[in-house]
Design a protein around this motif. Structure first.
Motif, mmCIF file in Angstrom:
data_model
loop_
_atom_site.group_PDB
_atom_site.id
_atom_site.type_symbol
_atom_site.label_atom_id
_atom_site.label_comp_id
_atom_site.label_asym_id
_atom_site.label_seq_id
_atom_site.Cartn_x
_atom_site.Cartn_y
_atom_site.Cartn_z
ATOM 1 N N ARG A 63 0.836 -1.207 0.000
ATOM 2 C CA ARG A 63 0.000 0.000 0.000
ATOM 3 C C ARG A 63 0.870 1.256 0.000
ATOM 4 O O ARG A 63 0.584 2.223 -0.715
ATOM 5 C CB ARG A 63 -0.927 -0.012 1.200
ATOM 6 N N VAL A 67 1.043 4.233 -2.980
ATOM 7 C CA VAL A 67 0.725 5.636 -2.702
ATOM 8 C C VAL A 67 1.910 6.568 -2.962
ATOM 9 O O VAL A 67 1.720 7.723 -3.337
ATOM 10 C CB VAL A 67 0.251 5.784 -1.237
ATOM 11 N N ARG A 76 -0.918 9.193 -10.674
ATOM 12 C CA ARG A 76 -1.595 10.013 -9.668
ATOM 13 C C ARG A 76 -1.749 11.463 -10.097
ATOM 14 O O ARG A 76 -2.488 12.219 -9.474
ATOM 15 C CB ARG A 76 -0.815 9.960 -8.342
ATOM 16 N N THR A 127 -6.525 -1.107 -1.027
ATOM 17 C CA THR A 127 -5.617 -0.547 -2.033
ATOM 18 C C THR A 127 -6.229 -0.676 -3.424
ATOM 19 O O THR A 127 -6.188 0.271 -4.225
ATOM 20 C CB THR A 127 -4.254 -1.272 -1.981
ATOM 21 N N ARG A 129 -9.436 -0.972 -4.068
ATOM 22 C CA ARG A 129 -10.630 -0.128 -4.103
ATOM 23 C C ARG A 129 -10.247 1.332 -4.367
ATOM 24 O O ARG A 129 -10.915 2.030 -5.152
ATOM 25 C CB ARG A 129 -11.394 -0.248 -2.788
ATOM 26 N N ASP A 130 -9.170 1.789 -3.756
ATOM 27 C CA ASP A 130 -8.717 3.161 -3.986
ATOM 28 C C ASP A 130 -8.343 3.366 -5.454
ATOM 29 O O ASP A 130 -8.631 4.421 -6.036
ATOM 30 C CB ASP A 130 -7.513 3.483 -3.099
ATOM 31 N N THR A 131 -7.689 2.367 -6.048
ATOM 32 C CA THR A 131 -7.319 2.452 -7.463
ATOM 33 C C THR A 131 -8.567 2.514 -8.330
ATOM 34 O O THR A 131 -8.649 3.325 -9.266
ATOM 35 C CB THR A 131 -6.453 1.250 -7.873
#
Length: 204
Positions: A63, A67, A76, A127, A129-131
């Motif tokens: 993770r 990030v 990003r 991780t 899900r964030d992507t």
């Protein structure tokens, strides 16, 4: 979890860096927590104080890499001014290239999805899900529900392409091709769904 002091935060970061660095020279299954502790210059008990299991340590490291890794910065920082299909392409190409550079990160990522440590598995799921939420942002012209569903399908395509290339020893170029093909299929619906820009007062 209590807030960490600056010293504790730095120590935790050092442990995560040592864990990721260990992957450069050994398979995840062969890495020992004692080796990570030695590389981070901390006691073994200190590692376990921050990370109760090896699975949780590596889920946290994956993770952290997702990030902060420089090789993922382009994913990003895609300008919103680009058309959505171009934003998707930049993000996905960057992700594939990062895993092409560090295939062991993807292998660990896959292995930890079904980790016995539920916290570790949950961290990997978060991780991912964030992507997907970042991808959904590029698909928001489709509407919230459709954007989330399409992001889920798109991530499944990326994951399948990476699994074929990295886990099964296929050609990484095929991963780029398949992902590009899926984005091509999304281009027309995205253009049709995009709002028409309002006419400016100074236009005839």
């Amino acid at each position: 979890m209590p807030r960490l002091t600056a010293t504790q935060t730095a120590r935790r970061s050092r442990i995560l860096a040592a864990a990721l660095s260990a992957l450069d020279s050994a398979e995840y299954e062969h890495i020992q927590m004692r080796s990570v502790a030695r590389a981070a210059d901390v006691a073994l008990g200190t590692v376990y104080r921050y990370f109760p299991s090896k699975e949780f340590l590596y889920a946290s490291a994956v993770r952290e890499w997702a990030v902060t890794a420089p090789e993922l910065a382009a994913a990003r920082q895609v300008p919103d001014e680009l058309p959505p299909e171009d934003r998707l392409r930049v993000r996905l190409h960057t992700i594939i290239a990062a895993f092409e550079l560090r295939p062991w990160h993807y292998r660990v990522h896959v292995a930890l999805r079904t980790a016995a440590d539920r916290q570790a598995a949950a961290l990997i799921a978060a991780t991912e899900r964030d992507t997907r939420m970042i991808l959904a942002h590029d698909l928001d012209a489709l509407g919230p529900a459709a954007a989330e569903d399409t992001a889920l399908m798109l991530w499944a395509v990326v994951d399948a392409a990476l699994r074929e290339a990295i886990i099964r020893g296929g050609d990484i170029a095929e991963a780029y091709r398949v992902v590009d093909r899926f984005v091509d299929l999304l281009a027309t619906p995205l253009r049709w769904a995009a709002p028409v820009p309002a006419a400016r007062d100074d236009q005839p």
